[in-house]
Enzyme design. Structure first.
Site: not given
Ligand code: B16
Ligand code: MG
Length: 225
Positions: A13-15, A21, A49, A118-119, A149, A173-174
């Site tokens: 996942d990115l963020d 961010t 998130k 990533s979403a 997601k 994933e966060d």
């Protein structure tokens, strides 16, 4: 051994995993909410998130007790995105989360296939800001998705882009919805976040820099045996 490692993949996942961010999303959404005459808290922002842009807007409007037409929503989301884009335009590799870039590089050196799931529709520009686009064998972002997601679409597309079965993949994933997506896709789910968060993840680490890569590899091997 090298052959075996070649057969596995990591989807990130990115963020909240590679870069955080969330506070920039919050600033931009808050500016929009304020312009519409209401406010919301950073705690409420936590609920956004991993949630896609238009779903996030719907939730925020709900908190403000507001309804907008379809076109007004598109215009509001575009305004928010312009502010968010401005805020992310100064990001550099120094803004990556602790150990994130090093972990991805080490995995790649080991022969593990690397993908992004990533979403965000801003994933590519953000990766470019960090200077790490070239580390990814596949990039699945918000532009490629029909379902957000916790639907597993993002990670299933990542798996097929890596030409691997879901069982050969670990997802980092966060967000709770992201862990749910990884598990329903049949992948190993590793949480990135504070202790006690993400109870459904196989393991939770405070950052990618803390992850025991060998342990994750052994979890994948167990998942597909
Ligand atoms: P955008 P991730 C998600 O990124 C963020 O966690 C979420 O807060 C945001 O609303 C979503 O991307 C959409 O972002 O407006 O840039 O398309 O965690 O899935 O990498
Ligand atoms: Mg995230």
């Amino acid at each position: 051994m090298e052959d075996e490692i070649d057969q596995i993949g990591f989807l990130f996942d990115l963020d909240g995993v590679i870069v955080d961010t969330a506070v920039l999303h919050y600033k931009a959404w808050r500016k929009l909410a304020n312009s519409l005459g209401f406010d919301f808290t950073e705690t409420q922002n936590e609920e956004l998130k991993g949630v896609g842009r238009m779903d996030s807007l719907d939730r925020i409007l709900g908190w403000g007790g507001m309804t907008l037409s379809h076109n007004e929503k598109l215009e509001a989301a575009a305004r928010k995105n312009a502010w968010y884009t401005e805020l992310t335009s100064t990001l550099t590799a120094n803004d990556a989360l602790p150990g994130a870039i090093d972990f991805i590089e080490r995995a790649q050196e080991k022969g593990i296939k690397i993908g992004l799931g990533s979403a965000s529709k801003n994933a590519l520009p953000v990766l470019k800001q960090l200077g790490i686009t070239g580390l990814f064998d596949v990039i699945v972002d918000g532009h490629a998705l029909t379902n957000n997601k916790p639907d597993p679409e993002v990670f299933l597309k990542g798996a097929s882009g890596l030409d691997l079965l879901p069982s050969s993949i670990a997802v980092f994933e966060d967000a709770g919805v992201g862990i749910e997506a990884a598990l329903s896709g049949g992948m190993t789910a590793i949480g990135i976040g504070p202790e006690g968060a993400l109870p459904d993840a196989a393991f939770v680490y405070s950052s990618l820099g803390e992850v025991d890569m060998e342990l994750v590899i052994s979890l994948i091997q167990k998942n597909r045996s």
